[in-house]
Design a protein around this motif. Structure first.
Motif, PDB file in Angstrom:
ATOM      1  N   ASN A 438       0.823  -1.209   0.000  1.00  0.00           N
ATOM      2  CA  ASN A 438       0.000   0.000   0.000  1.00  0.00           C
ATOM      3  C   ASN A 438       0.857   1.259   0.000  1.00  0.00           C
ATOM      4  O   ASN A 438       0.547   2.235  -0.697  1.00  0.00           O
ATOM      5  CB  ASN A 438      -0.921   0.000   1.224  1.00  0.00           C
ATOM      6  N   PHE A 439       1.932   1.250   0.778  1.00  0.00           N
ATOM      7  CA  PHE A 439       2.821   2.412   0.820  1.00  0.00           C
ATOM      8  C   PHE A 439       3.631   2.554  -0.467  1.00  0.00           C
ATOM      9  O   PHE A 439       3.902   3.657  -0.931  1.00  0.00           O
ATOM     10  CB  PHE A 439       3.764   2.314   2.020  1.00  0.00           C
ATOM     11  N   ILE A 440       4.015   1.433  -1.062  1.00  0.00           N
ATOM     12  CA  ILE A 440       4.758   1.470  -2.331  1.00  0.00           C
ATOM     13  C   ILE A 440       3.876   2.029  -3.441  1.00  0.00           C
ATOM     14  O   ILE A 440       4.322   2.833  -4.269  1.00  0.00           O
ATOM     15  CB  ILE A 440       5.272   0.062  -2.697  1.00  0.00           C
ATOM     16  N   ALA A 441       2.606   1.636  -3.449  1.00  0.00           N
ATOM     17  CA  ALA A 441       1.695   2.085  -4.508  1.00  0.00           C
ATOM     18  C   ALA A 441       1.469   3.589  -4.469  1.00  0.00           C
ATOM     19  O   ALA A 441       1.177   4.203  -5.505  1.00  0.00           O
ATOM     20  CB  ALA A 441       0.359   1.354  -4.372  1.00  0.00           C
ATOM     21  N   THR A 442       1.618   4.194  -3.305  1.00  0.00           N
ATOM     22  CA  THR A 442       1.431   5.645  -3.173  1.00  0.00           C
ATOM     23  C   THR A 442       2.763   6.399  -3.110  1.00  0.00           C
ATOM     24  O   THR A 442       2.790   7.563  -2.705  1.00  0.00           O
ATOM     25  CB  THR A 442       0.613   5.952  -1.902  1.00  0.00           C
ATOM     26  N   ASP A 443       3.838   5.722  -3.484  1.00  0.00           N
ATOM     27  CA  ASP A 443       5.171   6.335  -3.521  1.00  0.00           C
ATOM     28  C   ASP A 443       5.631   6.835  -2.158  1.00  0.00           C
ATOM     29  O   ASP A 443       6.399   7.795  -2.065  1.00  0.00           O
ATOM     30  CB  ASP A 443       5.213   7.502  -4.536  1.00  0.00           C
ATOM     31  N   ARG A 444       5.188   6.180  -1.090  1.00  0.00           N
ATOM     32  CA  ARG A 444       5.634   6.555   0.246  1.00  0.00           C
ATOM     33  C   ARG A 444       6.913   5.824   0.641  1.00  0.00           C
ATOM     34  O   ARG A 444       7.654   6.310   1.502  1.00  0.00           O
ATOM     35  CB  ARG A 444       4.539   6.246   1.278  1.00  0.00           C
ATOM     36  N   VAL A 445       7.131   4.639   0.059  1.00  0.00           N
ATOM     37  CA  VAL A 445       8.340   3.855   0.340  1.00  0.00           C
ATOM     38  C   VAL A 445       8.994   3.493  -0.993  1.00  0.00           C
ATOM     39  O   VAL A 445       8.384   2.795  -1.814  1.00  0.00           O
ATOM     40  CB  VAL A 445       8.004   2.562   1.119  1.00  0.00           C
ATOM     41  N   PRO A 446      10.245   3.944  -1.243  1.00  0.00           N
ATOM     42  CA  PRO A 446      10.917   3.667  -2.521  1.00  0.00           C
ATOM     43  C   PRO A 446      11.565   2.280  -2.532  1.00  0.00           C
ATOM     44  O   PRO A 446      12.769   2.123  -2.297  1.00  0.00           O
ATOM     45  CB  PRO A 446      11.976   4.774  -2.603  1.00  0.00           C
ATOM     46  N   CYS A 447      10.762   1.251  -2.765  1.00  0.00           N
ATOM     47  CA  CYS A 447      11.308  -0.101  -2.807  1.00  0.00           C
ATOM     48  C   CYS A 447      10.397  -0.989  -3.639  1.00  0.00           C
ATOM     49  O   CYS A 447       9.293  -0.591  -4.010  1.00  0.00           O
ATOM     50  CB  CYS A 447      11.471  -0.661  -1.387  1.00  0.00           C
ATOM     51  N   THR A 448      10.881  -2.180  -3.934  1.00  0.00           N
ATOM     52  CA  THR A 448      10.090  -3.193  -4.632  1.00  0.00           C
ATOM     53  C   THR A 448      10.168  -4.491  -3.838  1.00  0.00           C
ATOM     54  O   THR A 448      11.174  -4.765  -3.171  1.00  0.00           O
ATOM     55  CB  THR A 448      10.611  -3.435  -6.059  1.00  0.00           C
ATOM     56  N   ILE A 449       9.105  -5.291  -3.904  1.00  0.00           N
ATOM     57  CA  ILE A 449       9.043  -6.555  -3.174  1.00  0.00           C
ATOM     58  C   ILE A 449       9.112  -7.707  -4.168  1.00  0.00           C
ATOM     59  O   ILE A 449       8.311  -7.786  -5.097  1.00  0.00           O
ATOM     60  CB  ILE A 449       7.747  -6.650  -2.351  1.00  0.00           C
ATOM     61  N   ASP A 450      10.085  -8.579  -3.975  1.00  0.00           N
ATOM     62  CA  ASP A 450      10.201  -9.822  -4.754  1.00  0.00           C
ATOM     63  C   ASP A 450       9.701 -10.946  -3.858  1.00  0.00           C
ATOM     64  O   ASP A 450      10.445 -11.471  -3.031  1.00  0.00           O
ATOM     65  CB  ASP A 450      11.662 -10.044  -5.164  1.00  0.00           C
ATOM     66  N   ARG A 451       8.439 -11.290  -4.019  1.00  0.00           N
ATOM     67  CA  ARG A 451       7.835 -12.288  -3.127  1.00  0.00           C
ATOM     68  C   ARG A 451       8.390 -13.683  -3.409  1.00  0.00           C
ATOM     69  O   ARG A 451       8.447 -14.521  -2.504  1.00  0.00           O
ATOM     70  CB  ARG A 451       6.312 -12.272  -3.302  1.00  0.00           C
ATOM     71  N   VAL A 452       8.802 -13.951  -4.653  1.00  0.00           N
ATOM     72  CA  VAL A 452       9.339 -15.267  -4.990  1.00  0.00           C
ATOM     73  C   VAL A 452      10.628 -15.534  -4.223  1.00  0.00           C
ATOM     74  O   VAL A 452      10.814 -16.587  -3.600  1.00  0.00           O
ATOM     75  CB  VAL A 452       9.572 -15.385  -6.503  1.00  0.00           C
ATOM     76  N   ASN A 453      11.540 -14.563  -4.280  1.00  0.00           N
ATOM     77  CA  ASN A 453      12.820 -14.699  -3.582  1.00  0.00           C
ATOM     78  C   ASN A 453      12.773 -14.165  -2.158  1.00  0.00           C
ATOM     79  O   ASN A 453      13.782 -14.209  -1.441  1.00  0.00           O
ATOM     80  CB  ASN A 453      13.920 -13.968  -4.347  1.00  0.00           C
ATOM     81  N   GLU A 454      11.619 -13.619  -1.764  1.00  0.00           N
ATOM     82  CA  GLU A 454      11.400 -13.088  -0.422  1.00  0.00           C
ATOM     83  C   GLU A 454      12.435 -12.044  -0.030  1.00  0.00           C
ATOM     84  O   GLU A 454      13.080 -12.126   1.024  1.00  0.00           O
ATOM     85  CB  GLU A 454      11.366 -14.225   0.613  1.00  0.00           C
ATOM     86  N   VAL A 455      12.591 -11.045  -0.900  1.00  0.00           N
ATOM     87  CA  VAL A 455      13.496  -9.940  -0.605  1.00  0.00           C
ATOM     88  C   VAL A 455      12.800  -8.616  -0.922  1.00  0.00           C
ATOM     89  O   VAL A 455      11.872  -8.563  -1.743  1.00  0.00           O
ATOM     90  CB  VAL A 455      14.822 -10.033  -1.407  1.00  0.00           C
ATOM     91  N   ILE A 456      13.260  -7.575  -0.257  1.00  0.00           N
ATOM     92  CA  ILE A 456      12.800  -6.222  -0.514  1.00  0.00           C
ATOM     93  C   ILE A 456      13.998  -5.416  -0.983  1.00  0.00           C
ATOM     94  O   ILE A 456      14.996  -5.311  -0.265  1.00  0.00           O
ATOM     95  CB  ILE A 456      12.200  -5.577   0.757  1.00  0.00           C
TER      96      ILE A 456
END
Length: 497
Positions: A438-456
């Motif tokens: 939710n925070f990523i979608a509103t540009d509040r947190v500059p990151c991406t989530i890789d759920r497959v590899n379980e990393v941010i």
């Protein structure tokens, strides 16, 4: 400029008790105590207009049958006019628009008639005093008599007439200090009934008066008023410096007690200040350490040994993961006004446990995120859900504090394990994934989530890249607007042909 005038009414603690009656988060014990306090106040202060405004069978805001009735005031058989009801103001005075009361304020027609007769007799005495002052005394006595009428309507809880009398008094007063006191009384009336628009307009008016030559005491009082108003409209970033500055010079006990001011200042500073300012003005502030700190901190603050600054004990802060004792903290004490508050006020403050607030501040600064989330939930239960000024924005505050914790951890790493971060915050992977998304979608947190590899993976572009992205984004918006404008012009030209 003399003593502060017109500061006794309205009693803002009464509005907090009214709030408790409709607050689903308040316990049965608290609601019963608030009901008793409210009934006692109504009888002792002869508050007929407020009693009718709250409990009347058809017009009272605590009575469901009164929902949707005419907004125009109506007069009863004694000539007492009911206060005008507006849905927005009722919502701000109560916890919910449609309260589900487990403890109700009963309507007693005989009691109301008794209070009305007492009010009429008091008004007649005030009128006689005004007439005698006009005939036999000077302007000072006349103004004093008129001031009693304004205080009367404010005391009994009639918003419209109280403000009207204060406005009349303001126009006939030439002393600047008295004018400021009158305006502050109007602000408190607006706060009592939850009229945010009135409060905003009147604070602007008070600021102009203070800037024209107000004394030091009234200037500091207004600072606390401004901070509290900004808190009610969710301007925490603007409220924080005002509330924190008021800690060392607070004397506005007619507005709130010192314990409440500490809570407001700490919460506003925690959610809005940058880390360096948070350290200086909250974590290391002597007035706050005297309340939220351990025994040695309290002793040092009381003796004046503590000093707040960019390097005030920063090297001694414990590392992440270090826990502190969660023993109950004592009541708040205003270090600069010891002995000025009454014993009753100090006793009222002694029951507050600041331990969860202290844990919230300490765990946020030290990066103890599991404890931070735990204390955040306790703060919501003990403070946000129990205060009429904080209740409306409690969900927003919790969300912003979670965001603050995420940002603080992620800014230190390029890549973070999703499972590891979830463990640090004491939440599940699914919760963290959904919350961060939710925070990523509103540009509040500059990151991406890789759920497959379980990393941010964090993405912090430099200033030039950010400026370039802003130019491209704004350029695209401008081109789109120009294209729409061009199409509109061409259509009109073809119509003319």
């Amino acid at each position: 400029m003399g003593d502060i005038l017109y500061s006794k009414f309205p009693d803002l603690t009464l509005s907090q008790h009214i709030f408790h009656l409709t607050n689903p988060s308040s316990s049965q014990i608290v609601q019963n105590a608030s009901l008793k306090f409210l009934q006692t106040a109504i009888e002792e202060k002869e508050m007929a207009p407020l009693y009718r405004y709250l409990a009347h069978p058809t017009e009272g805001i605590l009575n469901m049958l009164g929902e949707g009735t005419s907004a125009q005031p109506t007069a009863d058989s004694y000539g007492m006019t009911a206060i005008r009801r507006t849905p927005s103001n009722a919502t701000n005075l109560l916890a919910t628009r449609r309260p589900s009361l487990t403890v109700s304020l009963p309507w007693d027609e005989a009691l109301y008639e008794k209070l009305v007769k007492a009010n009429e007799a008091e008004l007649e005495a005030i009128k006689k005093e005004e007439e005698e002052a006009v005939e036999k005394a000077g302007d000072t006595e006349v103004q004093s008599a008129k001031g009693k009428r304004a205080e009367f309507w404010t005391r009994v809880g009639h918003k419209d007439k109280g403000i009207a009398e204060y406005e009349t008094l303001f126009e006939k007063t030439s002393i600047l200090g008295t004018k400021i006191d009158i305006v502050l009384a109007i602000i408190r009336t607006g706060l009592f009934f939850g009229d945010k628009l009135l409060v905003k307009k009147t604070i602007d008016r008070a600021s102009a008066l203070v800037e024209s030559g107000g004394d030091w005491d009234r200037r500091n009082r207004l600072k606390a008023y401004q901070g509290l108003h900004l808190l009610t409209v969710r301007s925490y970033s603007l409220a924080a410096p005002l509330l924190l500055d008021s800690l060392s010079t607070f004397t506005s006990y007619e507005l709130c007690n010192y314990s409440s001011l500490v809570v407001y200042a700490v919460l506003a500073g925690s959610v809005s200040l940058k880390r360096v300012d948070f350290k200086t003005k909250v974590v290391d502030a002597p007035e706050i350490k005297a309340i939220l700190g351990d025994s040695s901190d309290k002793l040092a603050a009381l003796s004046g040994a503590l000093s707040a600054g960019p390097s005030a004990g920063d090297e001694d802060m414990p590392d992440a993961g270090t826990t502190t004792s969660a023993t109950p903290r004592p009541a708040a004490v205003n270090l600069t006004t010891l002995g000025q508050s009454t014993a009753e006020e100090q006793d009222a403050e002694s029951a507050i446990d600041f331990s969860s607030l202290a844990d919230l501040v300490g765990s946020l600064y030290t990066g103890t995120y599991t404890k931070f989330f735990d204390s955040l939930g306790t703060v919501e239960t003990n403070f946000l859900s129990q205060d009429r000024y904080l209740y409306e924005h409690r969900h927003w505050f919790i969300r912003e504090m979670r965001l603050r914790g995420y940002q603080q951890l992620l800014q230190s790493y390029r890549v973070v394990g999703l499972r590891s971060m979830a463990k640090d915050f004491g939440v599940t992977i699914d919760f963290l994934d959904k919350d961060l998304s939710n925070f990523i979608a509103t540009d509040r947190v500059p990151c991406t989530i890789d759920r497959v590899n379980e990393v941010i993976e964090t993405n912090r572009p430099g200033d030039k890249n950010r400026q370039y992205a802003d130019v491209v984004k704004q350029g695209d918006q401008l081109i789109t607007k120009l294209q729409k404008y061009g199409q509109s012009v061409r259509l009109r030209g073809s119509e003319r042909g």
